[in-house]
Design an enzyme around this catalytic site. Sequence first.
Site, mmCIF file in Angstrom:
data_model
loop_
_atom_site.group_PDB
_atom_site.id
_atom_site.type_symbol
_atom_site.label_atom_id
_atom_site.label_comp_id
_atom_site.label_asym_id
_atom_site.label_seq_id
_atom_site.Cartn_x
_atom_site.Cartn_y
_atom_site.Cartn_z
ATOM 1 N N SER A 112 1.260 -5.217 3.178
ATOM 2 C CA SER A 112 2.713 -5.255 3.386
ATOM 3 C C SER A 112 3.341 -6.471 2.700
ATOM 4 C CB SER A 112 3.019 -5.248 4.887
ATOM 5 O OG SER A 112 2.303 -6.278 5.536
ATOM 6 N N HIS B 231 -2.767 -4.288 19.105
ATOM 7 C CA HIS B 231 -2.029 -3.904 17.891
ATOM 8 C C HIS B 231 -1.247 -2.606 18.132
ATOM 9 C CE1 HIS B 231 -1.241 -2.678 13.732
ATOM 10 N NE2 HIS B 231 -1.413 -3.955 13.424
ATOM 11 N N CYS C 78 2.465 6.238 8.750
ATOM 12 C CA CYS C 78 1.640 6.469 7.564
ATOM 13 C C CYS C 78 0.743 7.694 7.784
ATOM 14 C CB CYS C 78 0.758 5.245 7.310
ATOM 15 S SG CYS C 78 -0.414 5.526 5.974
ATOM 16 N N CYS D 124 -8.552 3.438 6.491
ATOM 17 C CA CYS D 124 -7.678 3.931 5.417
ATOM 18 C C CYS D 124 -8.292 3.700 4.040
ATOM 19 C CB CYS D 124 -6.336 3.259 5.602
ATOM 20 S SG CYS D 124 -5.561 2.662 4.154
ATOM 21 N N THR E 41 -7.240 1.693 11.377
ATOM 22 C CA THR E 41 -7.272 1.964 9.927
ATOM 23 C C THR E 41 -7.597 0.748 9.073
ATOM 24 O OG1 THR E 41 -4.889 1.587 9.834
ATOM 25 C CG2 THR E 41 -5.624 3.875 10.017
ATOM 26 N N HIS F 208 4.371 -6.024 9.387
ATOM 27 C CA HIS F 208 4.154 -7.391 9.882
ATOM 28 C C HIS F 208 4.279 -8.380 8.726
ATOM 29 C CE1 HIS F 208 1.865 -5.471 13.434
ATOM 30 N NE2 HIS F 208 3.143 -5.640 13.717
ATOM 31 N N CYS G 41 0.865 -1.181 0.000
ATOM 32 C CA CYS G 41 0.000 0.000 0.000
ATOM 33 C C CYS G 41 0.904 1.234 0.000
ATOM 34 C CB CYS G 41 -0.894 0.023 1.236
ATOM 35 S SG CYS G 41 0.081 0.164 2.749
ATOM 36 N N GLU H 83 -0.572 -0.066 16.257
ATOM 37 C CA GLU H 83 -1.238 1.181 15.831
ATOM 38 C C GLU H 83 -2.233 1.652 16.898
ATOM 39 O OE1 GLU H 83 -3.223 1.278 11.877
ATOM 40 O OE2 GLU H 83 -4.943 2.000 13.005
ATOM 41 N N SER I 125 -0.283 -10.178 10.151
ATOM 42 C CA SER I 125 -0.674 -8.869 9.620
ATOM 43 C C SER I 125 -2.177 -8.657 9.788
ATOM 44 C CB SER I 125 -0.280 -8.796 8.141
ATOM 45 O OG SER I 125 -1.085 -7.869 7.463
HETATM 46 S S1 SF4 Z 1 -3.030 3.046 7.013
HETATM 47 FE FE1 SF4 Z 1 -1.864 1.148 6.930
HETATM 48 S S2 SF4 Z 1 -2.782 0.033 5.225
HETATM 49 FE FE2 SF4 Z 1 -3.440 2.155 4.998
HETATM 50 S S3 SF4 Z 1 -1.952 3.102 3.591
HETATM 51 FE FE3 SF4 Z 1 -1.254 3.444 5.704
HETATM 52 S S4 SF4 Z 1 0.137 1.768 6.164
HETATM 53 FE FE4 SF4 Z 1 -1.072 1.171 4.376
#
Ligand code: SF4
Length: 283
Positions: free
Chosen positions: A264, A122, A94, A193, A161, A40, A12, A124, A221
């Site tokens: 990923s 997680h 990100c 996302c 996300t 991951h 991504c 994030e 992941s």
């Molecule tokens: S939020 Fe996660 S899945 Fe979405 S673009 Fe960013 S890194 Fe990629």
Amino acid sequence: MKIEKTREIGFCFGVKRAIDILEKVARERGGVETLGAVVHNQQVLQRLAEIGVRVAQSVDDIRGDVVAVSSHGVAPSIEEEIQARHIDIVDTTCPFVHRLQTAARRLAENGFFIIVYGDADHTEVKGVLGWADGRGLATMDEKFIAKLDSLPRRLGVLSQTTQIPAHFTEFVKRLIDSAFTKDSELRIIDTICHDIRKRQAAALELANRVGLMLVIGGHSSANTNRLSELCSTATETYLVETVEEIRPSWFQGKHHIGITSGASTAEQTIDEVLARLEALASN
Ligand code: SF4
């Protein structure tokens, strides 16, 4: 046997960006450390290790004077801890994760208690709760919130996300039914996302037309597991991390195979899987 892959496949935007930054810093400095795994995916981590990217398991484990924060981001308190040790930070968070972090901070500053729809373990999600300065929790079970001793009057609801949009919507509906009382105020922000949304929609569309789906990506992941979960609602689905996990017996009697990948998953792994399927198809 026809093999069809989704258009949204491979890295991504956020993972590609993080890897580009890491490769550049590793080249310039002759190596770099990351705080936790940057993605991951074991195959990607192995390739990064070959160019001098070392994973530090904690702030205490950082050996050098520069560390990269992963695409999943970290809590501000972790950044402060790193800076207090005079270690430079390379931020690969990100932008979509950063949008979620700032939404959590803004809501918390405005007196909202934050509920993150997502996996509390997680990276994030832990980071996002840090941005809410401790005024929040993560769960995927609305009953847990309804049972809180004193339910906060103002609730801010966000999503990890990588969650499935339809599941987030259902969660919010159930939350309104179980926890919305007189004088409650609910603010919902869709923080899923854009890449994940498109990737899931494309995977589901393909899963509805094939006899079997292969989802390629790391077993640990989050977004790969969500994709697999989604595809399995439409057809027989297998999550494979490497080409070695593929079993020829899966494809007996199947004429149309769909392929997609987590955010990923490297192009090379996808090519290896495709080559294996093409070899099976020609036998
Ligand atoms: S939020 Fe996660 S899945 Fe979405 S673009 Fe960013 S890194 Fe990629």
